[in-house]
Design a protein around this motif. Structure first.
Motif, mmCIF file in Angstrom:
data_model
loop_
_atom_site.group_PDB
_atom_site.id
_atom_site.type_symbol
_atom_site.label_atom_id
_atom_site.label_comp_id
_atom_site.label_asym_id
_atom_site.label_seq_id
_atom_site.Cartn_x
_atom_site.Cartn_y
_atom_site.Cartn_z
ATOM 1 N N TYR A 159 -32.428 -29.822 11.929
ATOM 2 C CA TYR A 159 -32.183 -29.966 13.670
ATOM 3 C C TYR A 159 -30.404 -28.674 13.614
ATOM 4 N N LYS A 160 -30.284 -28.758 14.654
ATOM 5 C CA LYS A 160 -28.825 -27.739 14.788
ATOM 6 C C LYS A 160 -28.373 -27.829 16.238
ATOM 7 N N ILE A 161 -26.779 -27.687 15.760
ATOM 8 C CA ILE A 161 -25.569 -28.344 16.713
ATOM 9 C C ILE A 161 -25.244 -26.488 17.119
ATOM 10 N N VAL A 162 -25.457 -26.447 18.453
ATOM 11 C CA VAL A 162 -25.178 -25.258 18.887
ATOM 12 C C VAL A 162 -23.418 -25.496 19.712
ATOM 13 N N THR A 163 -22.494 -25.459 19.041
ATOM 14 C CA THR A 163 -20.910 -25.304 19.961
ATOM 15 C C THR A 163 -20.162 -24.106 20.720
ATOM 16 N N GLU A 164 -20.816 -24.874 21.694
ATOM 17 C CA GLU A 164 -19.813 -23.838 22.726
ATOM 18 C C GLU A 164 -19.281 -24.545 24.012
ATOM 19 N N ASP A 165 -18.068 -23.594 24.063
ATOM 20 C CA ASP A 165 -17.482 -23.850 25.501
ATOM 21 C C ASP A 165 -17.539 -23.792 26.537
ATOM 22 N N THR A 166 -18.782 -24.157 27.006
ATOM 23 C CA THR A 166 -18.992 -24.087 28.544
ATOM 24 C C THR A 166 -18.585 -24.386 29.266
ATOM 25 N N TYR A 167 -17.623 -25.965 28.768
ATOM 26 C CA TYR A 167 -16.927 -26.060 29.767
ATOM 27 C C TYR A 167 -15.420 -26.235 30.934
ATOM 28 N N ALA A 168 -15.236 -25.706 29.628
ATOM 29 C CA ALA A 168 -14.072 -24.240 30.214
ATOM 30 C C ALA A 168 -14.426 -23.804 30.913
ATOM 31 N N ILE A 169 -15.663 -22.548 31.014
ATOM 32 C CA ILE A 169 -15.732 -21.731 31.814
ATOM 33 C C ILE A 169 -15.562 -22.365 33.319
ATOM 34 N N VAL A 170 -16.466 -22.821 33.183
ATOM 35 C CA VAL A 170 -17.584 -24.212 34.601
ATOM 36 C C VAL A 170 -15.785 -24.297 35.141
ATOM 37 N N LYS A 171 -15.287 -25.266 34.415
ATOM 38 C CA LYS A 171 -13.526 -25.211 35.156
ATOM 39 C C LYS A 171 -13.461 -24.295 35.603
ATOM 40 N N GLU A 172 -13.193 -23.194 35.531
ATOM 41 C CA GLU A 172 -12.088 -22.743 35.588
ATOM 42 C C GLU A 172 -12.898 -21.264 36.536
ATOM 43 N N LYS A 173 -13.883 -21.306 36.618
ATOM 44 C CA LYS A 173 -14.963 -20.588 37.595
ATOM 45 C C LYS A 173 -15.253 -21.312 38.714
ATOM 46 N N ILE A 174 -15.333 -22.373 38.798
ATOM 47 C CA ILE A 174 -15.998 -23.641 40.340
ATOM 48 C C ILE A 174 -14.286 -23.949 40.641
ATOM 49 N N PRO A 175 -14.600 -24.125 41.481
ATOM 50 C CA PRO A 175 -13.241 -24.289 42.881
ATOM 51 C C PRO A 175 -14.021 -26.464 43.211
#
Length: 308
Positions: free
Chosen positions: A97-113
């Motif tokens: 297995y491989k765990i990929v860590t990317e902070d997409t949460y911060a991007i989504v919260k910043e871009k989506i009202p």
């Protein structure tokens, strides 16, 4: 984990055989897996992806071809995400297995009202990261855990909101043209997956980013289909069967059928125009099975994974 009593074990075996049969048939029908494939199994921590991984691992031992599996989870840094659960589970299984860590949460919260649905952007970001990861890992296929109910929901979403008769294919090239995406659970009922996940006591990880959003269009469609399933048993099976029996000559898309080419003397296609006739609708919905599958003996004989 407590040892199942005989009745529970019987029901679990039944469910596993049914899911194994459905996955094996989908793999065979659509040529999903080939000799030497390295398959990236996208594991979200939900019931569908857990079930997909277990069934694929089970089939790996008896399949007529050799293939590798690697489980991949994308940690999107959602607040409260229990990052230890999947590694512990996969190490216990002995799965690569491989765990990929990317902070997409911060991007989504910043871009989506605030108050707007985040699914579209989140999905695009996640897809791009998974494609990149598949390339890095040398994977030939990307396996997603969408099931039969997801496919039907997508069909109705496109009809109601997009004006297209378009669903979710069991196998297709990715949008970047570099990867083959497969959906081994394409023939599996969500209710079966749900019961199987409960019996297996999977460590489910909820998605707090999108799961908490009210009035999502997919959620509305899902509730509609569930309501139909309760009121009219067999309707879901019939609709899914219809997706496998498309008749372009009796639809309205001139790019799929040469309507202009029909002239006096042309052959009769698919029964011709019978709009003035009263169509005979079968009393028993096509493809329907009783919930408890009294015909389990027949199911148990269909242990398929016939790659051609």
């Amino acid at each position: 984990m407590t040892t199942p009593i005989p009745k529970q074990k019987y029901n679990l075996d039944k469910l596993q055989k049914r899911l194994r049969r459905d996955v094996g048939k989908a793999i065979a029908d659509f040529g999903m897996i080939e000799e030497g494939d390295r398959i990236m199994v996208c594991l979200s921590g939900g019931k569908d992806s857990y079930t997909m991984l277990e069934i694929l691992l089970n089939l790996q031992h008896s399949a007529p071809v050799n293939f590798e599996l690697i489980a991949v989870n994308l940690d999107q840094k959602q607040p409260g995400f229990p990052a230890h659960i999947l590694p512990a589970y996969l190490e216990q299984l002995g799965v690569e297995y491989k765990i990929v860590t990317e902070d997409t949460y911060a991007i989504v919260k910043e871009k989506i009202p605030e108050g707007k649905t985040t699914c579209s952007l989140c999905s695009r970001l996640r897809r791009g990261i998974l494609y990149r990861t598949a390339t890095e890992l040398g994977c030939t296929k990307i396996a997603l855990g969408h099931h039969r109910d997801d496919i039907l929901q997508t069909l109705f979403l496109n009809m109601f909101y997009g004006g297209k008769l378009k669903g979710m294919p069991p196998k297709l090239m990715s949008d970047d043209g570099k990867h083959i995406v497969i959906r081994p659970l394409a023939y599996c009922r969500e209710k079966d997956i749900e019961r199987f996940a409960i019996e297996r006591k999977y460590p489910i990880i909820p998605c707090n980013l999108c799961g908490s959003q009210p009035n999502l269009q997919r959620q509305v469609i899902g509730e509609m289909l569930n309501d139909w399933d309760k009121k009219y048993p067999g309707r879901i099976e019939t609709m899914f069967t219809a997706m496998q029996n498309v008749v372009p000559s009796h639809l309205n898309d001139a790019s799929l059928f040469d309507f202009k080419g029909i002239q006096h003397g042309s052959e009769v296609v698919n029964g011709g125009d019978i709009a003035f006739d009263r169509e005979e609708i079968p009393m028993q919905p096509m493809g329907w099975q009783p919930q408890d599958d009294e015909n389990v003996a027949a199911i148990e004989r269909l242990d398929v994974f016939e790659i051609k």
